[in-house]
Write a protein that holds these residues in place. Sequence first.
Motif, mmCIF file in Angstrom:
data_model
loop_
_atom_site.group_PDB
_atom_site.id
_atom_site.type_symbol
_atom_site.label_atom_id
_atom_site.label_comp_id
_atom_site.label_asym_id
_atom_site.label_seq_id
_atom_site.Cartn_x
_atom_site.Cartn_y
_atom_site.Cartn_z
ATOM 1 N N THR A 33 0.546 -1.549 0.612
ATOM 2 C CA THR A 33 -0.299 -0.103 0.181
ATOM 3 C C THR A 33 0.887 1.540 0.211
ATOM 4 N N ILE A 34 2.361 1.491 0.219
ATOM 5 C CA ILE A 34 3.051 2.819 0.058
ATOM 6 C C ILE A 34 4.169 2.284 -1.102
ATOM 7 N N ILE A 35 4.789 1.005 -0.715
ATOM 8 C CA ILE A 35 6.082 0.967 -1.938
ATOM 9 C C ILE A 35 5.071 1.218 -3.442
ATOM 10 N N LEU A 36 4.691 -0.425 -3.484
ATOM 11 C CA LEU A 36 4.184 -0.531 -4.119
ATOM 12 C C LEU A 36 3.354 1.046 -5.260
ATOM 13 N N PRO A 37 2.638 1.041 -4.766
ATOM 14 C CA PRO A 37 1.679 2.598 -5.365
ATOM 15 C C PRO A 37 2.546 3.611 -5.654
ATOM 16 N N ILE A 38 3.825 3.388 -5.054
ATOM 17 C CA ILE A 38 4.499 5.480 -5.357
ATOM 18 C C ILE A 38 5.715 4.589 -6.946
ATOM 19 N N LEU A 39 5.950 2.947 -6.599
ATOM 20 C CA LEU A 39 6.156 2.494 -7.588
ATOM 21 C C LEU A 39 5.200 3.280 -9.374
ATOM 22 N N LEU A 40 4.402 2.456 -9.293
ATOM 23 C CA LEU A 40 3.514 2.497 -10.007
ATOM 24 C C LEU A 40 3.515 4.066 -10.666
ATOM 25 N N ASN A 68 -5.272 0.261 -7.577
ATOM 26 C CA ASN A 68 -5.402 0.728 -5.830
ATOM 27 C C ASN A 68 -6.513 -0.611 -5.696
ATOM 28 N N CYS A 69 -7.508 -0.615 -6.529
ATOM 29 C CA CYS A 69 -8.322 -1.659 -6.476
ATOM 30 C C CYS A 69 -8.287 -3.219 -6.194
ATOM 31 N N ILE A 70 -7.351 -3.902 -8.103
ATOM 32 C CA ILE A 70 -6.251 -4.604 -7.103
ATOM 33 C C ILE A 70 -5.143 -5.518 -6.356
ATOM 34 N N ILE A 71 -4.897 -3.824 -6.016
ATOM 35 C CA ILE A 71 -3.509 -4.379 -4.549
ATOM 36 C C ILE A 71 -4.807 -4.524 -3.238
ATOM 37 N N CYS A 97 -14.465 -1.839 -1.627
ATOM 38 C CA CYS A 97 -15.836 -0.672 -1.526
ATOM 39 C C CYS A 97 -15.663 0.613 -2.410
ATOM 40 N N SER A 98 -14.916 1.984 -1.063
ATOM 41 C CA SER A 98 -14.254 2.794 -1.371
ATOM 42 C C SER A 98 -13.970 2.891 -2.556
ATOM 43 N N THR A 99 -13.039 1.855 -2.550
ATOM 44 C CA THR A 99 -12.365 2.377 -3.829
ATOM 45 C C THR A 99 -13.149 2.764 -5.196
#
Length: 185
Positions: A33-40, A68-71, A97-99
């Motif tokens: 939720t932190i490192i992967l989204p930053i790289l993406l 983010n939904c996939i993660i 659900c929120s995402t």
Amino acid sequence: MPLLGLLFYFSKTPRFIPEPVMKAKIFSIVILTIILPILLFFLLKTINKVDSIYLKSTKERLIPLFINCIIILLILIRVLTPSEIIELYYFFLGILCSTLTCLILAIFKIKASIHMIAASGFLMFAIAIGIHYHININGSIALMMIILGAIATSRLHLKAHTNQELILGIFTGVTPQLFLCSYWL
């Protein structure tokens, strides 16, 4: 906010959870939720799918929200199964659900404050934890309400959102968490 929810749960729950399990969950959530989204994000910026971290238009939000939904789905399937820590499973299901709701709104060119979605969803989860375990977390809830107000004020001050987008964000963050509470409370 997912990491904050996880840390809040581990710090407040009276349940015994082995330290290696907690460390593994925290490590996994930090990576996903932190490192992967930053790289993406940097990948999306390199291929010109996003202009900035602010994702000002609803068109720019589509790919990051889908990713983010996939993660979050990956976290639900591999990291936080309902048989281990049911409260965290439903917290992350609420995040999913929120995402998804935010993604659907973006498809229809409706912008909701993702900051408010995250903060209000976390607040609702914290309230539910306090109710579930009968623990006094009034100070934490008061602090979270002040932070929620500060986030809303900053979003308005920066002219990043309108009042309606903030209210829609709060509603989108709180509703799934509130609805899913009935499955684990």
